[in-house]
Structure formats: C-alpha cells, structure tokens
Write a protein that holds these residues in place. Structure first.
Motif, mmCIF file in Angstrom:
data_model
loop_
_atom_site.group_PDB
_atom_site.id
_atom_site.type_symbol
_atom_site.label_atom_id
_atom_site.label_comp_id
_atom_site.label_asym_id
_atom_site.label_seq_id
_atom_site.Cartn_x
_atom_site.Cartn_y
_atom_site.Cartn_z
ATOM 1 N N GLU A 1 0.830 -1.198 0.000
ATOM 2 C CA GLU A 1 0.000 0.000 0.000
ATOM 3 C C GLU A 1 0.872 1.258 0.000
ATOM 4 O OE1 GLU A 1 -3.567 2.100 2.563
ATOM 5 O OE2 GLU A 1 -2.845 0.136 3.168
ATOM 6 N N ALA A 2 1.863 1.269 0.890
ATOM 7 C CA ALA A 2 2.747 2.441 0.974
ATOM 8 C C ALA A 2 3.558 2.589 -0.306
ATOM 9 C CB ALA A 2 3.672 2.316 2.176
ATOM 10 N N LEU B 1 1.240 3.832 -3.127
ATOM 11 C CA LEU B 1 0.864 5.223 -2.855
ATOM 12 C C LEU B 1 2.055 6.134 -3.148
ATOM 13 C CD1 LEU B 1 -0.911 7.488 -1.738
ATOM 14 C CD2 LEU B 1 -0.166 6.854 0.570
ATOM 15 N N GLY B 2 3.227 5.704 -2.697
ATOM 16 C CA GLY B 2 4.439 6.488 -2.964
ATOM 17 C C GLY B 2 4.695 6.622 -4.449
ATOM 18 N N ARG C 1 1.930 10.484 3.802
ATOM 19 C CA ARG C 1 2.164 10.430 2.351
ATOM 20 C C ARG C 1 3.629 10.710 2.031
ATOM 21 N NH1 ARG C 1 -1.518 13.509 -1.272
ATOM 22 N NH2 ARG C 1 -1.235 15.234 0.185
ATOM 23 N N ALA D 1 5.306 7.536 2.553
ATOM 24 C CA ALA D 1 5.060 6.594 1.452
ATOM 25 C C ALA D 1 6.008 6.874 0.281
ATOM 26 C CB ALA D 1 3.606 6.682 0.997
ATOM 27 N N TYR E 1 8.643 4.178 -1.212
ATOM 28 C CA TYR E 1 8.717 3.857 -2.649
ATOM 29 C C TYR E 1 10.173 3.821 -3.122
ATOM 30 C CZ TYR E 1 8.395 4.628 -7.694
ATOM 31 O OH TYR E 1 8.555 4.541 -9.056
#
Lengths: 438, 459
Positions: B59-60, B63-64, B305, B308, B312
């Motif tokens: 998820e992270a 999102l990243g 965020r 994230a 990434y």
C-alpha cells in the motif's frame, strides 16, 4: 601520452560567462492546461520546443473537474490551450462561447464509423483516442489451459472465475464509458445481464495500489479489463503481457481547443498544429504513451500491428453514443455498485448455482427444472431501472434516495432465486430412489 | 526477518531460472541488490518493486509511486490532496526529472531549456549548520518556473566547450564542459560572488539498500589505506528530518543524509511542496508575489504520504546484472580492477540493520560505490562547496544499473552535470584521486576499452 587540447577549463569559466556573457532569447510562450501524465507532457514539451525554437511550453495541470472552475474564471488564468480527455468540459466551454474555432483540415476526419471525433463547428477536436480491451498474462492463462478472452461474453465463462480484474466504474475514471460499450451494443437489459454475470466472475479493482497491469503481470489475476494505453504502454516497455481488443470496441477521445481569451493566440495555434501534425501524432505511439492518432496518415509510419481505429472500425462492431453515455454516467456507475460491487459475494454464489443447475438440467433434460433455472436467471439479472428511466434527465441528476430502494429490490429478487435454486439443486443432487426396496 | 529476505533472494533466482536466463545455473553475481534484485531488463528496469516486498508494504509503495508520478496542482484546487505546487518551482512532479526513476540529462545547447536538471546556487562562506550559504534572494537553487501570475526566478542556459583527449593508441575522444548563462533574472542580479553548480537528476532505485549500509563500514573504508593516492572521506551533513548532523549518503556531493530529508527537500526546493520538515513556502523576502500566493495548507503533504514516497524509493529494486559470465565482460571486470576503479567503485557491500524495513537488512549488494567523497580534480570542480565537500570533491556514484540507462531513459548522460555522453567520456573526466585510473584506461588498447565498457554495461 599527452593531452592534446587545452587544459580543461575550471569552474571559474562558468562565472566568467555568467558575468560577461549575455545571450538574447526572445521567447514567446503557450500556456496549456492539461491532465496528461508527466511522461506525455515531457515528450510533447521536448518535441514541440525543438520544433518551435523560441516558443516555450508552460503547463498548468488540473484534472477535468478542477479544470472547469479554473477556465471559467475571467481570463481563464491566462490559459491558451485546453488539452485533456473530458468531452463534457469541451462541450460546456463551447456552449459558453469560450473557445475559438480551429482551422479546417481535410486530412483530419470528423468521425470514425459514426463516432464523432470533432466538434461540428471545430471549436474543439480530438487530438488522440483510446479504446478498451483485455490485458492478459499469457503464461498464467496457459497454465490453466485458457487463452486471452476475445469477447465480452467470454469474461463470464466459469474458467475465468476470480481471474479477471474488473474496474469499478464509480472509482476508476475510464471505466464508466467502457461499460457503456456493452450496454449500448447489447441493449440496456441484456447488457446489464452480461455485466452482472461477468461481474460475479471477476475480482473487482479500485485504484490506490498496484495498477491493473501490475497485478496481471504479477499473476494476482490473469486478465484485466482496461483502457488500452495502460496495457499497451506496459507491453511497449517490456512487460510480458498481451492485449486483446474484443469483439465490440468503443473509443474515448481526448481533445484540444484554443481559448477565445488566449493571451498567446499565435503560439497556441502553433501548439495545436504541432499536436495534430504527423510529427505530433507519431509521439502518441511512444512506449510511454501508446494512444491512437486521429490523423490517419500517421499510421503509415507506425509499427506493423499498431491498432488503427480507422481500419478496425470496419472490421469490428463500434459502439456507441458518447453523449448518451455521459448523460447517464453517474446513474450507471451507481447501478453497477448496486448490482455488483456491494453484493458481489452473494452474486457470485448465485451465478455459480445458476451455472451448476443449467449444467445438470442440460444433462437430464428436465423441463420443469429448466423453468425454475430460467426464472432464477431472470431474477439474477433483474434491473431496478429500465432503459427508458435511464434516459430520464431527472433521474440522471439525482438518484441517491432511490438507490437504497433499488438495493432492497435487487436483494429480494436474488434471494428468491437463490432459495429456488437451492431447493432445486438439493433435489437434483439427491440419489435417485432405488427400484429395489428390500 | 533476514531469513525472509534470503527466501526472497532464492525466489529471485527461481524467477531468473524460470525466465531461461540461467542455463549455467544461478549466478550470485547477478543479484546486484541482494533480495531486492529485479530481473526486469526493459524500459521499466528501474521501476520494479523489490521482490522481497511484503504485502503489508504494498500500500505504501504504490501510494508512494502515485505521488512520485503525480503532477501537482496550483492552489486553490478541488484536488486538495495534490495541490500546493509552487509558487516558484522547477518541475511539477518528481517524475519530471527522474523520468522512469532514471537519470536526467543536460540540454544540448542554450536554446533548449533544462527539464531534468537544475542549477544549485550559494554564496561563499558557511550557511546554516555548515552547509552552503543560500543566496539571500534566489535561495540555494534557481527556480525557473512559477505559477501563473508569478515571475519565475530566471532561466539557466548551457553552452558547451569541447576539447579533445587522446588514448595511447592514438584514438581521440571529445569531451565537453558546460558554461552556464543566466537569463530573465526576475529578482535582480545574482551578484559576482555567486557559486553555481548545474546538476542532473540521479536515478532513484536501490536507495533503501544504500541507506542500510552501516556508518561504521563507510568510515572504516574511508580510513583504510588505498593505492594510487586514493583517499575518500565521509561528508558530514545536517539532516533536517532527524535534526542532527549525520554522514552524507545521497546527492552528488553526499550532501544529503537520509531519504526522508532528500524527499522533503526535493518536494520543497524543486516543486514548492511544504512538509513538516520544510514548512514555509519557498519564497524569499523580495519575492512578494510568491509570498502572498495561495497555499494549499500547512503542510501541503502530510507525514504519512511523505513517508510513502520514501518507502517507494527505498523499495525500488536494483536491476540484475546481465551477461556477467560472458568472456568479454569478465575481461572488462578484470581491467576494472587493474585500473584501480574498484578502490572507490566498491563491487560489494553488506547492508546492516535497516530499522524500518528489515527486508533490506543483511543484504550482500553490488552497488559499485563507496559513498565517500573524493577529490576528482579541477576539471570537474564546480566551485561550490557543500558541507565539508570541497569544489573538487564528488561522491562516488553507484554504477549498478548503469548499463540500462540508455534503454530506460533513451539517452546517455553521466557525471553531475550530464557532460559525459558516454561511459568512456565519463572515465576520461576522472582526475585528482582518480587520475591514475584514468591514465590506466588511457593506456588500454581499443579492445580492452571495449571490454571495460561491456563490463560497465553489464551492471
């Protein structure tokens, strides 16, 4: 060995130039409002500025819903060109006389097999189009002795149970118009029946995590239903996927227009000219874009097999009335949630029961059982909104209250069908009474 | 956790075998990023998640990725989550400079604008925490773009000066160096004492692994005696995320200590997005229209965020080596060692404990960097110190994945300002501590040079 040229200059040379050098750059600029991804912007920016030295491209980025209030303010914040995929915005801007007509160009068609790709007054015209289809992980499918589906109906086949990734139209921007292809081609009732059936078979996709292509490439699912360029771009970038345009195709255009208030009209025209030129259209085939050019001559320079909608439209069934689709877009998306998203587990169970009962009935030729199964199928595909109602402007504007009632009615029909089937199946599964009663 | 990472390494090898690329058996030499090695070798080679990434991290990571690719919006906007661009900035997204997570390039000449590079600015003398002293008006980088109605700071243009070097066998190679010209300066002159450094965007994969190299390993390597006048030392830099001095790991001069600082400072300096780490808009006192422009809130990107985006970059896999067993590649590898390149471009390092991402811990990796700063000679000097890094000092850049650079980004541009148009050009710019290595390459035959480049392209 010796260095043959001057000793490399040092950083101080940077400074010398800084102080004493003076370059003259008489620059014009064009301000373009867009919602394209960075890769697309970067490629067009570089190519346009190279082709038009001295004219700088300035990008203002806004999604379509954010673009309208911005453009409707007096002066449109100095925007010259609107370049985006939102037909509705263009028609609204045109109706408010905020656009200036583009020059006629006979080599740019106004339509593809009846599907319009330019405004009749040329206040805006398509700069590219996209289509829809199925992205597949061939390796995984072959392991299951399956192939990439070629028709929408194939998505409902039991072999694909759980293996098809299907976007939820209320959450995925490209999806509402995609389902309209099925609805308009098959008709409202039959279309929803098929969508419900393959919706039951599928795994639903909402954005926020991995893309459809990521998940299919990874093997989470074997087939993804998607707009074409996501998949074609992944394939062109080397990801091992396959893409199939199905039996019924539809198109989604992105447009370009020049604002009537454009502060840089000359530069604006240059940008539109470039976008629609062969050179500009060829950029659409870049691995990171993979859109479909609107200038037919552009296809001659593209790789063999590049999907050419002008040719393909003659071979495939092209659906649909875009304006009609847009009018009922919100309604259809809400209906998808009622019919599929919000009750998918029960829907899947119901369709599995229907398929099983149909198999047994076919084997045994039991007429009364066939009637029960037929009724169950009708109940499973029962719709709370008729085709006529779907065109009702009042309903299209607001349906939140009705949606709850729709859900209750859908449940009622499906529960009755499930009950009938359960009873039928338990009867048919029971061993036949033995003739020998000793 | 380490055993899970080893499982992932085994999985990576299994995938490699399944792809039919391992006829001679699994080659550990291919696993450049340990368990975070990807065997994707196409144009997405720099964009793959670590195969060791757990489902909890997906998820992270994604999102990243979305945020990294997001084109940000001028405030006010309905899309509040992604608004706050500017008021002055360089590019509207991270991906604009780090296209496909790869490296940027320099313009070919003064007509072409900078799209994947920027110019750092400062004045002589130490600034806050011992870093560069920002220009009082223009700050520490030229923002060449602005929101509508606000003046961008100006444009930086490059001209190139070429000179020719000759190898021992008589073959010539043209090298170029940039001259920077500023135009359209909107807030007055930069002044005669301005220090400038043009820099292309570096690739962003494998960074979590580099973050996991223990500090003591880098310090020990710095202290170790090396041949041919090679030294190397750590840069000591201020980390705004941790609010303390740390060793520099990232940036062309090892001028950044952590990915959190790097990400927040790039959002702030390059895009004009504020965070809890850099909370004020990027406007100086004389830039009044910038200071009064609408903001999207404070901060414009909140901590989860931002985190994230860091995750990434931490989890972007390193491309596997290709053709490592090929005869010419092996010869090139040997020449790489003979020329002394490996003294700084360390072929192998071991990660320590990565506190937040255990899957990055205990990995044997092949980054081909020592992450230290070295005197690279006057030819590469930018005249702009950065913390303890002097004008002539540059961090040894990692070489992993470098052979896929052209395939991913469609161009070749090496060294901090993208002056080198080939790996051989980059080598011939090496001087200072790396001068002996350059001279060694100069003495090579054409075949040997080709083998050397084939080795580099296998990374």
């Amino acid at each position: 060995v010796k260095i043959t040229d001057v000793k490399p200059a040092f950083a101080s040379l940077l400074l010398v130039t800084l102080i004493f050098g003076r370059l003259a750059f008489a620059e014009d600029k064009v301000v373009v409002l867009t919602s394209y991804p960075q890769e697309t912007i970067s490629l067009f920016e570089a190519a346009f500025e190279k082709a038009n030295p001295g004219t700088r491209l300035e990008i203002v980025w806004r999604m379509p819903r954010d673009a309208m209030p911005y453009l409707l303010e007096p002066g449109s914040h100095g925007v010259d060109v609107y370049w985006s995929a939102s037909t509705r915005n263009y028609s609204e801007l045109a109706s408010r006389n905020l656009l200036t007509a583009l020059p006629a160009d006979n080599a740019l068609p106004q339509e593809i097999s009846g599907f319009p790709i330019a405004d009749s007054r040329l206040l805006y015209r398509a700069s590219e189009i996209a289509s829809y289809g199925f992205v597949c992980n061939r390796t995984r499918l072959e392991q299951r002795y399956l192939t990439c589906p070629k028709t929408w109906a194939a998505l409902a086949e039991p072999g694909y149970l759980g293996r098809v990734l299907l976007p939820v139209p209320s959450k995925v921007g490209f999806a509402p118009l995609m389902y309209e292809i099925v609805l308009q081609r098959m008709g409202w009732q039959e279309g929803w029946a098929l969508i419900g059936e393959f919706g039951a078979n599928a795994t639903l996709f909402v954005p926020g995590g991995a893309f459809i292509t990521d998940r299919v490439a990874k093997g989470d699912q074997d087939v993804g239903v998607t707009i074409d360029f996501f998949a074609q771009s992944a394939i062109a970038n080397g990801i091992a996927l396959e893409f199939v345009y199905p039996d019924i195709v539809g198109f989604s255009p992105a447009h370009v227009a020049v604002l009537a208030s454009a502060p840089h009209p000359e530069a604006a025209r240059k940008y539109v000219d470039f976008l629609l030129s062969d050179d500009g259209q060829h950029i659409l085939a870049s691995p990171d874009i993979r859109k479909l050019p609107v200038r037919p001559s552009a296809y001659a320079a593209l790789e063999p097999g590049y999907f050419n909608p002008f040719d393909e439209a003659k071979r495939r069934i092209v659906s649909y009335d875009l304006a009609k689709a847009q009018r009922r877009q919100a309604l259809s998306s809400a209906l998808f949630d009622v019919l599929v998203t919000d009750r998918q587990t029960a829907l899947r169970d119901l369709w599995q029961s229907i398929h099983r009962a149909e198999r047994i009935v076919a084997e045994r030729g039991d007429a009364s059982a066939a009637g029960i199964v037929r009724k169950a199928r009708e109940a499973a595909t029962w719709l709370p909104v008729t085709a006529v109602q779907s065109d009702d402007p009042d309903l299209q504007r607001g349906f939140a209250e009705q949606a709850q009632a729709w859900a209750a009615e859908v449940d009622e029909h499906r529960m009755q069908a499930a009950k009938d089937l359960q009873s039928l199946l338990s009867r048919m599964d029971s061993p036949a009474p033995s003739a020998d009663t000793r | 956790m380490i055993s899970r990472a080893r499982c992932a390494a085994a999985l990576a090898l299994a995938v490699y075998s399944a792809l039919g690329q391992a006829d001679s058996g699994p080659d550990p030499a291919a696993l450049s990023g340990g368990s975070s090695t990807s065997f994707e070798a196409g144009r997405e080679a720099y964009g793959m998640p670590s195969p060791a990434m757990t489902a909890q991290l997906e998820e992270a990571f994604f999102l990243g990725r979305n945020l990294f690719r997001q084109v940000w919006v001028v405030a006010p906007a309905l899309d509040r989550d992604v608004s706050g661009l500017g008021p002055i900035f360089n590019r509207p997204s991270c991906a604009a400079c780090h296209l496909k997570n790869g490296r940027g390039r320099a313009p070919d000449g003064p007509i072409e604008k900078m799209t994947t590079m920027l110019v750092r600015l400062s004045l002589p003398g130490p600034g806050p925490h011992g870093g560069p002293l920002p220009h009082p008006v223009y700050g520490d980088q030229l923002n060449d773009t602005a929101n509508p109605g606000i003046a961008a700071e100006g444009q930086a243009r490059l001209r190139w000066l070429e000179h020719v070097e000759r190898f021992a066998d008589g073959e010539e190679i043209a090298l170029r160096r940039p001259l920077v010209e500023f135009t359209e300066l909107a807030y007055g002159p930069l002044g005669t004492d301005i220090l400038i450094s043009p820099r292309i965007a570096p690739p962003v994969f494998g960074l979590g692994l580099l973050e996991a190299i223990p500090e003591e390993v880098l310090r020990a390597h710095a202290a170790r005696e090396k041949p041919d006048g090679v030294h190397g030392r750590v840069n000591e830099v201020w980390d705004a995320a941790e609010r303390r001095m740390v060793i520099g790991r990232f940036g062309w001069k090892a001028n950044v200590g952590s990915l959190m600082h790097q990400t927040a400072s790039a959002l702030f300096g390059d895009l004009g997005i504020t965070s809890s780490i850099f909370s004020n808009e990027n406007c100086s006192a004389p830039q009044s229209s910038c200071s009064t422009a609408p903001s999207a809130g404070s901060p414009e990107i909140e901590a989860p965020r931002l985190r994230a985006m860091v995750v990434y970059q931490q989890l972007l896999a390193v491309p596997a080596r290709r053709n490592a067993g090929q005869a010419d590649v092996k010869r090139g590898e040997r020449l790489f060692g003979i020329a002394g390149c490996a003294a700084c471009h360390l072929p192998e390092l071991q990660t320590g404990i990565h506190a937040s991402l255990p899957l990055l811990s205990g990995q044997r990796i092949q980054p081909f960097t020592d992450m230290l700063i070295h005197d690279m000679g006057e030819g590469l000097a930018d005249g702009r110190p950065d913390f303890s890094a002097r004008a002539t000092e540059w961090r040894t850049p990692p070489l992993w994945g470098i052979g896929l650079s052209e395939r991913v980004n469609g161009h070749v541009a090496y060294l901090h300002d993208g002056r080198a148009r080939s790996l051989l050009e980059a080598i011939m710019w090496h001087a200072g501590e790396a001068g002996a290595s350059r001279e060694s390459v100069r003495q090579m035959s054409a075949v040997e040079r080709t083998d050397l480049i084939r080795f580099l392209n296998s990374l």
